[in-house]
Design a protein around this motif. Structure first.
Motif, mmCIF file in Angstrom:
data_model
loop_
_atom_site.group_PDB
_atom_site.id
_atom_site.type_symbol
_atom_site.label_atom_id
_atom_site.label_comp_id
_atom_site.label_asym_id
_atom_site.label_seq_id
_atom_site.Cartn_x
_atom_site.Cartn_y
_atom_site.Cartn_z
ATOM 1 N N GLU A 137 0.855 -1.178 0.000
ATOM 2 C CA GLU A 137 0.000 0.000 0.000
ATOM 3 C C GLU A 137 0.896 1.233 0.000
ATOM 4 O OE1 GLU A 137 -2.748 -1.139 -0.494
ATOM 5 O OE2 GLU A 137 -2.829 -3.035 0.580
ATOM 6 N N VAL A 138 0.526 2.236 -0.777
ATOM 7 C CA VAL A 138 1.384 3.404 -0.950
ATOM 8 C C VAL A 138 0.618 4.668 -0.586
ATOM 9 C CG1 VAL A 138 2.884 4.649 -2.537
ATOM 10 C CG2 VAL A 138 2.522 2.190 -2.854
ATOM 11 N N VAL A 139 1.195 5.448 0.315
ATOM 12 C CA VAL A 139 0.648 6.750 0.690
ATOM 13 C C VAL A 139 1.630 7.820 0.205
ATOM 14 C CG1 VAL A 139 -0.085 8.240 2.596
ATOM 15 C CG2 VAL A 139 -0.505 5.770 2.696
ATOM 16 N N SER A 140 1.120 8.809 -0.496
ATOM 17 C CA SER A 140 1.953 9.851 -1.093
ATOM 18 C C SER A 140 2.493 10.800 -0.036
ATOM 19 C CB SER A 140 1.135 10.647 -2.113
ATOM 20 O OG SER A 140 0.255 11.538 -1.428
ATOM 21 N N GLU A 142 1.820 13.744 0.278
ATOM 22 C CA GLU A 142 0.699 14.606 0.677
ATOM 23 C C GLU A 142 -0.329 13.866 1.521
ATOM 24 O OE1 GLU A 142 2.983 15.928 -2.541
ATOM 25 O OE2 GLU A 142 1.645 14.165 -2.606
ATOM 26 N N GLY A 143 -0.092 12.570 1.791
ATOM 27 C CA GLY A 143 -1.013 11.803 2.615
ATOM 28 C C GLY A 143 -2.168 11.184 1.859
ATOM 29 N N VAL A 144 -2.046 11.044 0.545
ATOM 30 C CA VAL A 144 -3.106 10.463 -0.286
ATOM 31 C C VAL A 144 -2.817 8.981 -0.520
ATOM 32 C CG1 VAL A 144 -4.249 10.543 -2.534
ATOM 33 C CG2 VAL A 144 -3.510 12.669 -1.426
ATOM 34 N N TYR A 145 -3.851 8.160 -0.381
ATOM 35 C CA TYR A 145 -3.688 6.748 -0.715
ATOM 36 C C TYR A 145 -3.664 6.621 -2.234
ATOM 37 C CZ TYR A 145 -4.505 1.786 -1.323
ATOM 38 O OH TYR A 145 -4.376 0.478 -1.717
#
Length: 278
Positions: A137-140, A142-145
């Protein structure tokens, strides 16, 4: 107290939280044929062994990837605990923007993992869940999934190999003595352990190349403790990450409810003959 329940393909994990303090945790086999009565008896027995009473539970949060197993759990919570559970789904306000093309395709556990990882390790962050499937799972930043990757899990890959190869038999997964196996058992262990560790690192490196920067990698799932020491990229092992995600999401929604003047605990009085949604 909050009871967090993660219904996975293989195991159902439960944690009890008193505020932010983890009080107790349990792991059961996921069984779609277990009834609400059986689940109620099991929960009561597990809690009593720790000197706890189900009456102390004031809220329940659930994520599930097995719809048949979810139904009796929800029925038990409503009937025996008198609570309306939070069931994590695509419409739940988790506080995390989702860039997935179709959010309804996402397993609830994937979002819970991402929420907990961002809250506890910052952003960007990469989660590797070593369960029935291996999931990244990857979160950017900026905190976006953003999404991730999915591959067959360690155990099911080994099971498939054993079924298709007549001269191979089931083995206990354990750390091999060396990469060059001197027996079939050791060769299988070396291939599984080092092969999956290498797979994790290779996918993480590609993800980071697309992110344009490195990110901390958090491993969770039943086999995380076994695989993580052989990975070059895993920095943290957090076996309760999914349940922590449920805790974080519940806290967010409870604060919002408090701010709007709502009640934290409201007994459920279902209408006669009401059905539990799947």
């Amino acid at each position: 107290m909050l009871l967090a329940i993660d219904i996975g393909n293989t195991h159902t994990k439960m944690s009890l939280y008193d505020g932010s303090r983890h009080v107790a945790g349990w792991r059961l086999s996921t069984n779609g044929e277990r009834t609400a009565d059986e689940f109620a008896v099991t929960l009561a027995a597990l809690m009593q062994r720790r000197g706890l009473d189900p009456g102390q539970i004031t809220a329940v949060a659930i994520c599930s990837v097995v719809p048949p197993a979810l139904v009796p759990v929800v029925a038990m919570v409503r009937r025996d605990l008198g609570l309306e559970p939070l069931i994590l789904g695509p419409d739940t306000d988790t506080g995390m923007p989702v860039a997935y093309e179709n959010p309804r395709e996402l397993g609830a556990d994937r979002i819970a993992n991402a929420v907990a990882a961002r809250a506890e390790y910052g952003a960007p962050v990469i989660v590797v869940d070593l369960g029935t499937a291996t999931k990244w799972e990857v979160v950017s930043p900026e905190g976006v999934y953003l999404g991730g990757a999915i591959a067959p899990g360690v155990a099911i890959s080994l099971d498939a190999l054993v079924r298709r190869a007549a001269r191979l038999s089931r083995i206990e997964l354990a750390r091999p003595r060396q990469a060059i196996g001197r027996s079939t058992v050791e060769a299988l262990r070396a291939g599984v352990l080092y092969g999956f560790a290498g797979q994790i690192d290779a996918v993480v490196e590609r993800i980071e190349a697309e992110l344009g920067q490195p990110a901390p990698v958090v491993a969770t799932g039943g086999l995380a403790a076994l695989i993580a020491p052989e990975s070059r990229r895993i920095q943290h092992v957090d076996p309760h990450l999914t349940l922590k995600g449920l805790w974080w999401i519940h806290q967010r929604l409870a604060r919002a409810q408090d701010a709007s003047g709502g009640q934290r605990r409201s007994p459920v009085r279902p209408s006669p003959g009401a059905e539990v949604p799947g």
